[in-house]
Scaffold this motif. Sequence first.
Motif, PDB file in Angstrom:
ATOM      1  N   TRP A  29       2.327  -5.358  -3.633  1.00  0.00           N
ATOM      2  CA  TRP A  29       2.109  -6.438  -4.595  1.00  0.00           C
ATOM      3  C   TRP A  29       3.426  -6.808  -5.265  1.00  0.00           C
ATOM      4  N   PHE A  30       3.511  -8.073  -5.626  1.00  0.00           N
ATOM      5  CA  PHE A  30       4.722  -8.556  -6.296  1.00  0.00           C
ATOM      6  C   PHE A  30       4.912  -7.833  -7.618  1.00  0.00           C
ATOM      7  N   LEU A  31       6.062  -7.267  -7.801  1.00  0.00           N
ATOM      8  CA  LEU A  31       6.538  -6.612  -9.011  1.00  0.00           C
ATOM      9  C   LEU A  31       5.786  -5.322  -9.343  1.00  0.00           C
ATOM     10  N   VAL A  32       4.457  -5.322  -9.231  1.00  0.00           N
ATOM     11  CA  VAL A  32       3.676  -4.132  -9.563  1.00  0.00           C
ATOM     12  C   VAL A  32       4.039  -2.979  -8.632  1.00  0.00           C
ATOM     13  N   SER A  33       4.066  -3.232  -7.331  1.00  0.00           N
ATOM     14  CA  SER A  33       4.412  -2.189  -6.369  1.00  0.00           C
ATOM     15  C   SER A  33       5.862  -1.746  -6.523  1.00  0.00           C
ATOM     16  N   ASP A  34       6.721  -2.655  -6.899  1.00  0.00           N
ATOM     17  CA  ASP A  34       8.129  -2.306  -7.085  1.00  0.00           C
ATOM     18  C   ASP A  34       8.306  -1.382  -8.293  1.00  0.00           C
ATOM     19  N   ALA A  50       6.004   0.592  -9.394  1.00  0.00           N
ATOM     20  CA  ALA A  50       5.422   1.862  -8.968  1.00  0.00           C
ATOM     21  C   ALA A  50       6.430   2.684  -8.172  1.00  0.00           C
ATOM     22  N   ALA A  51       7.245   2.014  -7.351  1.00  0.00           N
ATOM     23  CA  ALA A  51       8.274   2.712  -6.575  1.00  0.00           C
ATOM     24  C   ALA A  51       9.317   3.347  -7.482  1.00  0.00           C
ATOM     25  N   SER A  71       3.239  10.847  -9.025  1.00  0.00           N
ATOM     26  CA  SER A  71       3.887  10.254  -7.852  1.00  0.00           C
ATOM     27  C   SER A  71       2.889   9.829  -6.776  1.00  0.00           C
ATOM     28  N   ASP A  72       1.817  10.581  -6.594  1.00  0.00           N
ATOM     29  CA  ASP A  72       0.847  10.236  -5.536  1.00  0.00           C
ATOM     30  C   ASP A  72       0.147   8.904  -5.799  1.00  0.00           C
ATOM     31  N   PRO A  73      -0.388   8.669  -7.000  1.00  0.00           N
ATOM     32  CA  PRO A  73      -0.969   7.334  -7.254  1.00  0.00           C
ATOM     33  C   PRO A  73       0.066   6.212  -7.167  1.00  0.00           C
ATOM     34  N   MET A  74       1.304   6.495  -7.594  1.00  0.00           N
ATOM     35  CA  MET A  74       2.340   5.475  -7.501  1.00  0.00           C
ATOM     36  C   MET A  74       2.660   5.139  -6.041  1.00  0.00           C
ATOM     37  N   ASN A  75       2.618   6.150  -5.186  1.00  0.00           N
ATOM     38  CA  ASN A  75       2.848   5.921  -3.760  1.00  0.00           C
ATOM     39  C   ASN A  75       1.769   5.024  -3.166  1.00  0.00           C
ATOM     40  N   THR A  76       0.521   5.267  -3.582  1.00  0.00           N
ATOM     41  CA  THR A  76      -0.579   4.414  -3.123  1.00  0.00           C
ATOM     42  C   THR A  76      -0.403   2.983  -3.600  1.00  0.00           C
ATOM     43  N   LEU A  77      -0.006   2.834  -4.862  1.00  0.00           N
ATOM     44  CA  LEU A  77       0.197   1.498  -5.423  1.00  0.00           C
ATOM     45  C   LEU A  77       1.375   0.801  -4.759  1.00  0.00           C
ATOM     46  N   GLU A  78       2.414   1.556  -4.442  1.00  0.00           N
ATOM     47  CA  GLU A  78       3.561   0.965  -3.747  1.00  0.00           C
ATOM     48  C   GLU A  78       3.155   0.406  -2.392  1.00  0.00           C
TER      49      GLU A  78
END
Length: 419
Positions: free
Chosen positions: A193-198, A200-201, A182-189
């Motif tokens: 970024w288009f679609l990638v951050s979504d 990750a969320a 969850s922590d790396p995904m939060n950073t990526l969110e």
Amino acid sequence: MTVVADMAPPPLETPEEHKHRRNRIYLYVVAGFVLLSLVRVVSGATQLTSSGTLTVTLTAAMPIALAGLGGLWAERAGVVNIGLEGMMILGTLGAGYFTYHYGFVAGVLGAVIFGVVGGALHGLATVVFGVDHIVSGVAINIIAAGVAGFLAEAFFSGLPGGGPTQSPSLKTPPAIDIAFISDPMNTLEGKHWFLVSDLAAVIEMFTKNLSVLTVLGLVLIFGSIWLLWHTRFGLRLRSCGEAPAAAESLGVNVYRYKFLAVMVSGGLAGLGGAYLALVSSSGFQVGQTGGRGYIGLAAMIFGNWRPTGLFMGSTLFGYTQALPFREGTVSVHALLLGVAALLVLVALLQLRRGSRRAAVGSLVFGAAFLAWYLLTDVVPREFTQMAPYITTLLVLAFASQRLRMPAADGQVYRKGSAG
């Protein structure tokens, strides 16, 4: 196995058609997610697909989905269960009482048992005595509301933090937290970024503070697909909702399957009530179901009496309910752009099918939503509060042309009618 094959109702679609329909649903889900991500980038409303919004969405959707799943079990066996609301009410009461005195596990079991009792009453009235299903369901709702109000005063008055309309504060159920994901995904969110951050969320939502009741609900929803569509038991139960007389002639105890299905239906609705009392809030309150049993029925109908579809309908309602809590009216205003784009896509599909009049109507509404988005900065707060219910009505209106309920749903069945 020969008997099971013989008792199956005539197939409504070939395996190839079923696969095509399933793939089309997956395509719609992916396309909708991509569209939502694009709207987020264009509008700058970052909360449209944030992990916080998605978490609130799942929390709001789960009790509705459990109620809808209860309705699906009953109606697949041929019994309309309007009493889901009352069974949810009983579930909230059971969760409040047993959790306070005996702990979380006892609270969940108590909620399920209270719901099963409501389902058994509905089954007794409809399956055994042949009472009209709607009349029985409405009666269950009225009785459950009265019983819950009476017992709440008896159970919780005088307890620390309790009262005649609410239980004391209850402990939060255990949650799953996988920090190394969850922590790396939060950073990526946070990169937006288009679609990638979504995406990750979405991953963060399922790996950070995920209630065990949410996991249990998901297992029950998708486990029902296997149980009802890939086992002998499921085939027999569904045959009771499609052709009970034919099922009886092949040795199926129709009464038993109908009664069992309604009891399972009540237990699932009761579990939805437990979710409301333990996850969505911190205790039992009189009236906390707020009509979610009825909305669960709407989600089930939208899902065409299938678990995957009802979960999608519940998620849609949960999303429109969650969005006003994240950036308030700003997020709902950004969603207007998404609705406009969606209506344009619908119009193109309708033109492809030759429905020119329907396509023109979709384009007109799409233009109206686009104008609303361009000419305003926010939407009225009153509209954001109505959005979940308006969404429910619109979705049912659009989906109504492709729905097929079980053939014998709601019909009073009497043993021996096969002969």
